[in-house]
Design a protein around this motif. Structure first.
Motif, short mmCIF file in Angstrom:
data_model
loop_
_atom_site.label_atom_id
_atom_site.label_comp_id
_atom_site.label_asym_id
_atom_site.label_seq_id
_atom_site.Cartn_x
_atom_site.Cartn_y
_atom_site.Cartn_z
N THR A 235 -10.64 2.77 -7.85
CA THR A 235 -10.78 2.30 -6.48
C THR A 235 -10.36 3.36 -5.48
O THR A 235 -11.04 3.58 -4.47
CB THR A 235 -9.92 1.03 -6.27
OG1 THR A 235 -10.48 -0.04 -7.05
CG2 THR A 235 -9.89 0.61 -4.81
N SER A 236 -9.25 4.03 -5.74
CA SER A 236 -8.74 5.03 -4.79
C SER A 236 -9.38 6.40 -4.99
O SER A 236 -9.51 7.17 -4.03
CB SER A 236 -7.22 5.16 -4.93
OG SER A 236 -6.58 3.95 -4.61
N ARG A 237 -9.77 6.73 -6.21
CA ARG A 237 -10.31 8.05 -6.48
C ARG A 237 -11.81 8.15 -6.22
O ARG A 237 -12.31 9.24 -5.99
CB ARG A 237 -10.05 8.42 -7.95
CG ARG A 237 -8.60 8.57 -8.33
CD ARG A 237 -8.47 8.82 -9.82
NE ARG A 237 -7.10 8.99 -10.27
CZ ARG A 237 -6.28 8.00 -10.60
NH1 ARG A 237 -6.72 6.73 -10.52
NH2 ARG A 237 -5.04 8.23 -10.99
N HIS A 238 -12.53 7.05 -6.28
CA HIS A 238 -14.00 7.07 -6.31
C HIS A 238 -14.43 7.87 -7.54
O HIS A 238 -14.13 7.47 -8.66
CB HIS A 238 -14.57 7.63 -5.01
CG HIS A 238 -14.37 6.71 -3.84
ND1 HIS A 238 -15.00 6.87 -2.64
CD2 HIS A 238 -13.61 5.59 -3.69
CE1 HIS A 238 -14.64 5.92 -1.80
NE2 HIS A 238 -13.79 5.13 -2.43
N VAL A 239 -15.10 9.00 -7.36
CA VAL A 239 -15.47 9.87 -8.48
C VAL A 239 -14.68 11.17 -8.32
O VAL A 239 -14.94 11.95 -7.40
CB VAL A 239 -16.98 10.16 -8.51
CG1 VAL A 239 -17.31 11.18 -9.61
CG2 VAL A 239 -17.76 8.87 -8.76
N MET A 240 -13.69 11.38 -9.18
CA MET A 240 -12.81 12.56 -9.07
C MET A 240 -13.00 13.48 -10.25
O MET A 240 -12.80 13.08 -11.40
CB MET A 240 -11.35 12.11 -9.00
CG MET A 240 -10.36 13.28 -8.90
SD MET A 240 -8.63 12.72 -8.91
CE MET A 240 -8.51 12.05 -7.23
N PRO A 241 -13.41 14.72 -10.02
CA PRO A 241 -13.59 15.67 -11.12
C PRO A 241 -12.29 15.90 -11.89
O PRO A 241 -11.20 15.91 -11.32
CB PRO A 241 -14.03 16.96 -10.41
CG PRO A 241 -14.52 16.53 -9.07
CD PRO A 241 -13.72 15.31 -8.71
N LEU A 242 -12.43 16.07 -13.19
CA LEU A 242 -11.30 16.37 -14.08
C LEU A 242 -11.63 17.69 -14.77
O LEU A 242 -12.56 17.75 -15.58
CB LEU A 242 -11.11 15.25 -15.10
CG LEU A 242 -9.95 15.40 -16.09
CD1 LEU A 242 -8.61 15.38 -15.36
CD2 LEU A 242 -9.99 14.29 -17.14
N THR A 243 -10.90 18.74 -14.44
CA THR A 243 -11.24 20.07 -14.94
C THR A 243 -10.21 20.67 -15.90
O THR A 243 -10.46 21.73 -16.47
CB THR A 243 -11.45 21.05 -13.76
OG1 THR A 243 -10.29 21.01 -12.91
CG2 THR A 243 -12.68 20.65 -12.95
N VAL A 244 -9.07 19.99 -16.06
CA VAL A 244 -8.05 20.48 -16.99
C VAL A 244 -7.44 19.30 -17.73
O VAL A 244 -7.06 18.31 -17.11
CB VAL A 244 -6.93 21.24 -16.23
CG1 VAL A 244 -5.83 21.67 -17.21
CG2 VAL A 244 -7.49 22.46 -15.51
N VAL A 245 -7.38 19.40 -19.06
CA VAL A 245 -6.72 18.38 -19.89
C VAL A 245 -5.78 19.08 -20.85
O VAL A 245 -6.19 20.02 -21.56
CB VAL A 245 -7.75 17.53 -20.66
CG1 VAL A 245 -7.03 16.56 -21.60
CG2 VAL A 245 -8.65 16.76 -19.71
N ASP A 246 -4.55 18.63 -20.88
CA ASP A 246 -3.52 19.24 -21.72
C ASP A 246 -3.43 20.74 -21.48
O ASP A 246 -3.31 21.55 -22.42
CB ASP A 246 -3.79 18.95 -23.21
CG ASP A 246 -3.45 17.51 -23.58
OD1 ASP A 246 -2.69 16.87 -22.83
OD2 ASP A 246 -3.98 17.02 -24.60
N HIS A 247 -3.52 21.12 -20.19
CA HIS A 247 -3.36 22.50 -19.72
C HIS A 247 -4.46 23.43 -20.23
O HIS A 247 -4.30 24.66 -20.21
CB HIS A 247 -1.98 23.03 -20.12
CG HIS A 247 -0.85 22.14 -19.70
ND1 HIS A 247 -0.48 21.95 -18.38
CD2 HIS A 247 -0.02 21.34 -20.43
CE1 HIS A 247 0.52 21.11 -18.32
NE2 HIS A 247 0.83 20.71 -19.55
N LYS A 248 -5.58 22.86 -20.66
CA LYS A 248 -6.73 23.66 -21.08
C LYS A 248 -7.95 23.24 -20.26
O LYS A 248 -8.11 22.07 -19.92
CB LYS A 248 -7.01 23.45 -22.57
CG LYS A 248 -5.87 23.93 -23.47
CD LYS A 248 -6.20 23.67 -24.94
CE LYS A 248 -5.05 24.12 -25.83
NZ LYS A 248 -5.32 23.85 -27.27
N PRO A 249 -8.82 24.19 -19.92
CA PRO A 249 -9.97 23.86 -19.07
C PRO A 249 -10.97 22.97 -19.77
O PRO A 249 -11.18 23.05 -20.98
CB PRO A 249 -10.58 25.23 -18.75
CG PRO A 249 -10.15 26.11 -19.89
CD PRO A 249 -8.78 25.62 -20.28
#
Length: 282
Positions: A235-249
């Motif tokens: 609801t608050s983010r709408h569509v938010m890109p996620l470019t790093v997971v567990d400090h890896k791209p």
């Protein structure tokens, strides 16, 4: 009475200080309650009726009687928003029980919305994985301990979101749904296994209308290094890109083209729907 500190209890406006529950109520002891969060801009809610229908489904899943019809609860929400005609933020709708079997109270409050740095949409947000899974994901209940711990772990790691991982699969964020692009297909975990948010449902519809390759399927943790793109919805983010997971791209570490397309499509849809709902409430 400060407007921001007003709540509605079954249609009666009260100061926030009077919004109380007994310590030994089922809602406190057993998280026996359900809730929804609705985005509000200038006193106009986004998809209020859809959120209310999910509230009803969640309550039905755990056998919690609602204290009134959805039409009545909608009226309570509209009355509260008319009290703050230019208000913006998150409308919280919480239904708690008076006992294990009897209907209790419907609480509504327009509070502040979650604020995120603008760079999350231009450069992408980051996340860490966290072991756990939302209990009874088909219902949006007050049992959010796992989600809280995942969010706390993310903050301790200096990251935005915590992704719940269980049985070798990545399911959802602590307060978001997850989409990834893998082998040219847009993937998201099945709605039967996660709490499917209203924004997730909108994105699925938009992706279908755009003819994008789409599949609801479990996301294997082992496939994380192969993700080309990822994004969060809420609801608050709408569509938010996620470019790093567990400090890896993720992929090349940049916001991907499909994510940009869906972000633009959702923002256009959101504006259209807000204009429509604003006219309906006028």
């Amino acid at each position: 009475m400060i407007a921001l500190d007003v709540v509605s209890r079954n249609g009666t406006l009260l100061p926030l200080s009077e919004a109380r529950l007994p310590l030994f109520s089922p809602a406190v002891l057993h998280a026996f309650g359900v809730y929804e969060s609705v985005q509000v801009i200038d006193g106009t809610p986004f998809h209020l009726e859809a959120h209310l229908h999910r509230l009803e489904r969640s309550a039905g899943t755990i056998g919690l009687p609602l204290p009134a019809s959805l039409a009545t609860i909608k009226g309570w929400a509209v009355d509260l928003l008319r009290f703050r005609p230019h208000g913006a933020g998150l409308l919280r709708i919480v239904v708690t029980s008076a006992s294990d079997v009897h209907a209790g109270s419907c609480w509504l409050r327009l509070g502040k919305s979650m604020q995120f740095p603008p760079r999350y949409w231009t450069l992408g947000a980051d996340a860490v994985t966290f072991p756990g899974m939302r209990p009874l994901p088909q219902a949006k209940t007050l049992n959010t301990l796992t989600n809280y711990l995942a969010q706390r772990a993310a903050h301790e790691a200096g990251c935005h979101e915590g992704l719940l991982v269980y049985d070798g699969k990545v399911w959802e964020g602590s307060s978001s749904n997850l989409f990834v692009v893998l082998d040219g297909v847009l993937l998201t975990p099945p709605a039967t296994e996660v709490l499917s948010g209203e924004t997730r449902e909108c994105v699925l519809r938009l992706a279908g209308e755009m003819g994008l390759p789409l599949q609801e399927a479990p996301l294997l943790l082992a496939d994380l290094p192969r993700w080309k793109e990822a994004f969060l919805t809420s609801t608050s983010r709408h569509v938010m890109p996620l470019t790093v997971v567990d400090h890896k791209p993720v992929g090349n570490g940049q916001v991907g083209p499909l994510t940009r397309r869906l972000h633009a499509a959702f923002e256009a849809y959101f504006q259209h729907e807000m204009d429509r709902e604003r006219s309906a409430l006028a």
